[in-house]
Every structure is written in structure tokens, then in C-alpha cells.
Design a protein around this motif. Structure first.
Motif, mmCIF file in Angstrom:
data_model
loop_
_atom_site.group_PDB
_atom_site.id
_atom_site.type_symbol
_atom_site.label_atom_id
_atom_site.label_comp_id
_atom_site.label_asym_id
_atom_site.label_seq_id
_atom_site.Cartn_x
_atom_site.Cartn_y
_atom_site.Cartn_z
ATOM 1 N N LEU A 168 35.448 -34.418 1.747
ATOM 2 C CA LEU A 168 36.421 -33.593 1.049
ATOM 3 C C LEU A 168 37.841 -33.894 1.539
ATOM 4 N N GLN A 169 37.984 -34.091 2.841
ATOM 5 C CA GLN A 169 39.286 -34.432 3.396
ATOM 6 C C GLN A 169 39.774 -35.767 2.841
ATOM 7 N N THR A 170 38.865 -36.719 2.679
ATOM 8 C CA THR A 170 39.274 -38.025 2.137
ATOM 9 C C THR A 170 39.697 -37.909 0.678
ATOM 10 N N ALA A 171 39.153 -36.944 -0.043
ATOM 11 C CA ALA A 171 39.565 -36.773 -1.445
ATOM 12 C C ALA A 171 41.056 -36.484 -1.540
ATOM 13 N N ILE A 172 41.592 -35.743 -0.570
ATOM 14 C CA ILE A 172 43.009 -35.411 -0.579
ATOM 15 C C ILE A 172 43.865 -36.580 -0.112
ATOM 16 N N TYR A 173 43.450 -37.230 0.960
ATOM 17 C CA TYR A 173 44.318 -38.221 1.601
ATOM 18 C C TYR A 173 44.008 -39.677 1.211
ATOM 19 N N CYS A 174 42.818 -39.912 0.637
ATOM 20 C CA CYS A 174 42.479 -41.281 0.225
ATOM 21 C C CYS A 174 42.392 -41.407 -1.293
ATOM 22 N N GLY A 175 42.159 -40.286 -1.982
ATOM 23 C CA GLY A 175 42.080 -40.327 -3.439
ATOM 24 C C GLY A 175 40.742 -39.833 -3.945
ATOM 25 N N VAL A 176 40.779 -39.106 -5.062
ATOM 26 C CA VAL A 176 39.556 -38.540 -5.637
ATOM 27 C C VAL A 176 38.564 -39.615 -6.076
ATOM 28 N N PRO A 177 38.987 -40.707 -6.744
ATOM 29 C CA PRO A 177 37.999 -41.723 -7.133
ATOM 30 C C PRO A 177 37.244 -42.309 -5.938
ATOM 31 N N ALA A 237 36.715 -40.817 -3.053
ATOM 32 C CA ALA A 237 35.823 -39.784 -2.533
ATOM 33 C C ALA A 237 34.630 -39.583 -3.458
ATOM 34 N N ASN A 238 34.840 -39.707 -4.751
ATOM 35 C CA ASN A 238 33.743 -39.556 -5.712
ATOM 36 C C ASN A 238 32.647 -40.585 -5.437
ATOM 37 N N THR A 239 33.053 -41.838 -5.239
ATOM 38 C CA THR A 239 32.079 -42.891 -4.914
ATOM 39 C C THR A 239 31.413 -42.610 -3.566
ATOM 40 N N ALA A 240 32.207 -42.142 -2.604
ATOM 41 C CA ALA A 240 31.658 -41.853 -1.286
ATOM 42 C C ALA A 240 30.625 -40.738 -1.352
ATOM 43 N N PHE A 241 30.899 -39.690 -2.150
ATOM 44 C CA PHE A 241 29.917 -38.606 -2.291
ATOM 45 C C PHE A 241 28.618 -39.114 -2.917
ATOM 46 N N ARG A 242 28.731 -40.001 -3.897
ATOM 47 C CA ARG A 242 27.517 -40.547 -4.531
ATOM 48 C C ARG A 242 26.680 -41.317 -3.510
ATOM 49 N N ILE A 243 27.341 -42.154 -2.704
ATOM 50 C CA ILE A 243 26.628 -42.926 -1.684
ATOM 51 C C ILE A 243 26.041 -41.997 -0.628
ATOM 52 N N ALA A 244 26.831 -41.020 -0.210
ATOM 53 C CA ALA A 244 26.376 -40.107 0.834
ATOM 54 C C ALA A 244 25.181 -39.280 0.374
ATOM 55 N N ALA A 245 25.176 -38.868 -0.895
ATOM 56 C CA ALA A 245 24.053 -38.072 -1.393
ATOM 57 C C ALA A 245 22.741 -38.830 -1.251
ATOM 58 N N GLN A 246 22.770 -40.127 -1.560
ATOM 59 C CA GLN A 246 21.542 -40.914 -1.440
ATOM 60 C C GLN A 246 21.172 -41.145 0.018
ATOM 61 N N VAL A 247 22.159 -41.482 0.846
ATOM 62 C CA VAL A 247 21.880 -41.741 2.259
ATOM 63 C C VAL A 247 21.339 -40.493 2.936
#
Length: 385
Positions: A353-362, A364-374
Motif C-alpha cells: 500500500l505504501q508503494t502505491a503512493i510513492y511508486c505508483g498505483v500500476p 503496486a497493482n502488479t505487485a499485489f497480484r504477484i503477492a496474492a499468488q506467492v
């Protein structure tokens, strides 16, 4: 039976280097089986590979497995009396390694046991093969041996290596080959594995029908400090089929590195897990070796080992940087590492969530998808334990 005289091929090594003894597979010679790998190992160790009785350079003799172990000790005492030595052996050579670890634990501080087992095959099958060779010679088992030795396609890709091994098999003394079959028929130390305290690396070939991966897993889980690595596209003779991977795994097992590298490798294993690191080591080539050394030495040995941040904090920093740079393959790897470092799923969510603000929503969106599977995979494996 008396102790057989085993003759070794000395591949040399750096002055003052530790001693590594290499053991053979049935029907092979030291040079045909270990030649390429032994030359690479000799850059770090004093390497000596021994031949079974009636194989290669060793004279014929009667023997059982404890006799072979005693013969190895006698060979070592000719080189360095009463000295400890590291050991690596394939198939029957690996079985001798287990016998050495049981009979002379003070002499063998570490062992790599390759394509072998605490018991190998069935006694009745060994009796049949011994009878066949006594009646018709080793030529009668050449075709079956080639099929048993190699993963599919290897013989077509490396005909010269296969030809050298076939030549060694044909040159083997028939009675000595039969004696080795009978020694293997009698061999079963499964119930004694728990006595072995030295670190043991068990290396399996995924395509090995003679000693399949479960045979090596039984060793790794049965000894006190065991580790299993399974090599892809390898049959029964890993030092021939995958010499680079075999060498890298043996060197890593013996920790023949400087303190920074050793500390880095320990940290890398703690964070990423043995399975991931073993795959990386086994896949190391001459082209990628320096890069693997750099990662282990500087990233893991010089940075991750510093006292300024704990491992949880370093995982948080690393996840953020990987999201920012879009390194998705590395992100999945370090998400698993973050869990090993103690971060909960909720804490990882907060980092993303912190990366969504400082790195960008797109990103973070990809990161959440990867994290959900991992994380789902992690929870599944944790629930299965």
C-alpha cells in the motif's frame, strides 16, 4: 575378506589444499566418470579418484562394502596418514561413502553422495546380473547400462563421453563386476542413517531409474544433517552429465570459500531457502559463475549481514525497491524471503500500500497480484506441514 588394494588417480590440487576423495560407479573408471569434474575440483582441492577392484587401475579382488571402505582408508593413509578427508561418490561409490561415515566418522567431516542409496535395487536383480556377467562377460550388460546411466538424449549429444564409459565397462574384470553386484545385494544401512552426524549432501538425477530422487531423499532425511538437490535432465552419472552443477554443489557443500562468501551463502540460504539457492548453484555455468559469486559475496555477504538493519527491515526496503523498478521475478522471490524473515501477510500488504503512493498505483497493482499468488502458496505449504 582382506582389504582390497584400491588404486587412485591423482588429479593434483593447490599446495596445502584439503583432500577430496572421489568414488566410482559400477562398471566405470575414475577418469571416465570423474575426469572433467575432477579437473575443476582440483582448482580448489587435492583430488584423488579411486577405482573399484578390477575396474580402471585397481587390481581384481574379492570384497564387500565394508572392505571397500577399509580400502579407501588405506588409500588415504598412503597419501596423508590418518588425515581427515572430504568424500564424494556416485552409486556404489556413494554407498561406500555411507559406509565410511558409519565406520570412520572422525575421518570424514563432510560428504556428497550422488545418485546412490542406503540400499540400491533388489538383491535378486543383483544376483541375476552377477550371474549374467560371470557367464557372458561385461559386454552382455553394455546396452542396459547405457540406458540406465543417462537421461534421454545425452548419448546422442555426447557420444565421445559415452564411448569412454562403455570402453571402461568392457575393460572391467568380469568377476570383480560380479563381486560388486553381490556387495550391493548385501548392502542396506537404512536403519543406521540416524547415526551419521557429518553434513551430507544428497544429489539425485530427475531421470535416474536406478537410484531415483526418493532414494536420495531417504538419505537426506535419515541422516542428522542432510540436504537433497535434484538435478534436471540428469540420469545416473551426474559428474558426466552435469559436471559443472556437480562441482558447484560439492564446493558449496564443503564451504571452500572465504569468510565473506561463506557468511553471504549462509544468509542467502536463510532468506531464500535451500531449494532456491541449490537450484541457482546447480545452474551456474562458467559464464554465470562470476555473477553468482558477486551476488553471494556483496549483496548477501557484505550488505545483508550488516548490523544496522534487521532482516525484517531489509526485506521491507528490498520489496519497495523491487516494486519501484518493476523487477517482478525478483519480487516473487523476495516476497517468499520476507515471509521467511518474519513479515506477516498483513505487514506485506502495508508495504505494498505504501508503494502505491510513492511508486505508483500500476506498479503496486502488479505487485499485489504477484503477492496474492506467492502468499497463497506460502500459506498452502505452511498448512501442509
Amino acid at each position: 575378506m582382506s582389504v582390497p588394494r584400491l588404486v587412485g588417480t591423482d588429479f593434483g590440487g593447490p599446495p596445502g589444499a584439503g583432500l577430496l576423495i572421489l568414488g566410482p560407479s559400477l562398471g566405470t573408471s575414475a577418469t571416465a566418470l570423474w575426469g572433467v569434474a575432477a579437473e575443476q575440483l582440483a582448482e580448489h582441492l587435492h583430488v584423488v579418484a579411486w577405482d573399484l577392484p578390477g575396474h580402471g587401475r585397481s587390481p581384481a579382488a574379492g570384497f564387500r562394502m565394508p572392505d571397500l571402505a577399509a580400502g579407501v582408508l588405506a588409500l588415504v593413509d598412503e597419501i596423508a596418514p590418518h588425515a581427515p578427508f572430504h568424500y564424494a561418490g556416485v552409486s556404489v561409490g556413494g554407498a561406500v561413502g555411507l559406509q565410511l561415515l558409519l565406520d570412520a566418522p572422525e575421518r570424514v567431516p563432510s560428504a556428497a553422495l550422488v545418485c546412490t542409496g542406503a540400499v540400491i535395487g533388489r538383491a535378486e536383480d543383483w544376483a541375476t546380473r552377477a550371474a549374467t556377467v560371470r557367464e557372458s562377460g561385461t559386454a552382455a550388460v553394455v546396452e542396459a547400462s547405457v540406458q540406465r546411466w543417462f537421461a534421454p538424449g545425452f548419448a546422442d549429444r555426447s557420444p565421445a563421453l559415452v564411448a569412454a564409459l562403455v570402453e571402461a565397462l568392457r575393460a572391467t574384470d568380469d568377476e570383480s563386476y560380479a563381486q560388486a553386484c553381490e556387495a550391493l545385494a548385501d548392502f542396506d544401512v537404512t536403519a543406521q542413517l540416524g547415526r551419521i552426524a557429518a553434513p551430507v549432501l544428497a544429489v539425485a538425477g530427475i531421470d535416474d531409474g536406478a537410484t531415483p530422487p526418493e532414494s536420495l531423499e531417504r538419505i537426506a532425511s535419515g541422516v542428522q544433517h542432510g540436504r537433497l538437490v535434484v538435478l534436471d535432465d540428469v540420469g545416473h552419472l551426474a559428474p558426466v552429465e552435469a559436471p559443472g552443477a556437480t562441482v558447484n554443489l560439492i564446493l558449496d557443500q564443503l564451504l571452500l570459500r572465504d569468510p565473506v562468501y561463506t557468511a553471504g551463502m549462509s544468509m542467502r540460504r536463510n532468506v531464500l531457502g535451500d531449494a532456491h539457492v541449490d537450484r541457482a548453484i546447480a545452474g551456474t555455468t562458467e559464464f554465470t559463475a562470476d555473477f553468482q559469486d558477486l551476488i553471494t559475496r556483496y549483496a548477501w555477504g557484505s550488505i545483508w549481514t550488516r548490523d544496522g538493519l534487521d532482516r525484517r527491515s531489509r526485506s521491507i526496503v528490498t520489496l519497495t525497491a523491487l516494486v519501484a523498478r518493476g523487477h517482478h521475478e525478483e519480487l516473487a522471490m523476495h516476497l517468499r524471503g520476507a515471509r521467511r524473515n518474519g513479515l506477516s501477510s498483513d505487514e506485506i500488504k502495508e508495504v505494498l500500500l505504501q508503494t502505491a503512493i510513492y511508486c505508483g498505483v500500476p506498479d503496486a497493482n502488479t505487485a499485489f497480484r504477484i503477492a496474492a499468488q506467492v502468499l497463497a502458496d506460502c500459506h498452502g505449504s505452511e498448512g501442509g506441514r
